[in-house]
Design an enzyme around this catalytic site. Sequence first.
Site, short mmCIF file in Angstrom:
data_model
loop_
_atom_site.label_atom_id
_atom_site.label_comp_id
_atom_site.label_asym_id
_atom_site.label_seq_id
_atom_site.Cartn_x
_atom_site.Cartn_y
_atom_site.Cartn_z
N GLU A 51 0.83 -1.21 0.00
CA GLU A 51 0.00 0.00 0.00
C GLU A 51 0.86 1.26 0.00
OE1 GLU A 51 -2.84 -0.48 3.21
OE2 GLU A 51 -3.94 -1.96 2.03
N GLU A 62 -1.59 -10.01 -6.17
CA GLU A 62 -1.59 -10.81 -7.40
C GLU A 62 -0.70 -10.19 -8.46
OE1 GLU A 62 -4.12 -9.72 -5.65
OE2 GLU A 62 -5.84 -11.07 -5.71
N CYS A 91 -9.29 -8.81 -7.35
CA CYS A 91 -10.02 -7.65 -7.90
C CYS A 91 -10.04 -7.72 -9.42
CB CYS A 91 -9.40 -6.34 -7.41
SG CYS A 91 -7.90 -5.87 -8.29
N CYS A 94 -6.69 -7.14 -11.30
CA CYS A 94 -5.78 -8.30 -11.22
C CYS A 94 -6.26 -9.44 -12.11
CB CYS A 94 -5.63 -8.76 -9.78
SG CYS A 94 -4.64 -7.60 -8.80
N1 THU Z 1 -5.91 -6.27 -2.56
C1 THU Z 1 -5.09 -7.21 -3.12
O1 THU Z 1 -3.91 -7.29 -2.80
N2 THU Z 1 -5.63 -8.03 -4.05
C2 THU Z 1 -6.91 -7.99 -4.49
O2 THU Z 1 -7.26 -8.67 -5.44
C3 THU Z 1 -7.88 -7.15 -3.76
C4 THU Z 1 -7.31 -6.09 -2.91
C5 THU Z 1 -5.35 -5.36 -1.57
C6 THU Z 1 -5.26 -3.94 -2.01
C7 THU Z 1 -5.28 -3.21 -0.68
O3 THU Z 1 -3.96 -3.16 -0.17
C8 THU Z 1 -6.10 -4.11 0.23
O4 THU Z 1 -6.16 -5.37 -0.41
C9 THU Z 1 -7.51 -3.59 0.46
O5 THU Z 1 -8.15 -3.33 -0.74
#
Ligand code: THU
Length: 136
Positions: A51, A62, A91, A94
């Site tokens: 983040e 991913e 998401c 990804c």
């Molecule tokens: N996040 C992922 O790493 N992968 C996903 O497919 C969904 C979201 C992370 C992004 C962010 O750091 C946290 O999860 C909350 O959205």
Amino acid sequence: MNTVIDSAIVDELLATAAAARQQAYAPYSRYQVGAAVLADDGRIYAGANVENVSYGLTVCAERVAVFKAVTAGANKLLAVAVATENGGSPCGACRQVLVEFARDIPVWLVDGAGHRRETTLYRLLPDHFGPEHLVK
Ligand code: THU
């Protein structure tokens, strides 16, 4: 047609995703995600979400895993595992990045208690945009 992945490899893929989750940098959402991709070089590449205080610069687990595989020279993916506390699914962004380097491969989702759910990439992203759409 999907290649069947050996169950020992699946176990390793899931364990790698769960371990990678511990490396997440998620001080804002506190939602730690680990991912692991099996590439056709036989190796497993891991990633975790990273983040940023600006929020928008956050990169998902991913995509970190995929980019590690691709930049190591392995751009065909055979399977994916994603580890979260509650079995969260990749998401949309990804999913599109995974489709770039894979066909209808297995995707395993594992939660903090070790419960697994198996799906496939094309189930997660049906009717997706692909290179064939750019060919005249
Ligand atoms: N996040 C992922 O790493 N992968 C996903 O497919 C969904 C979201 C992370 C992004 C962010 O750091 C946290 O999860 C909350 O959205």
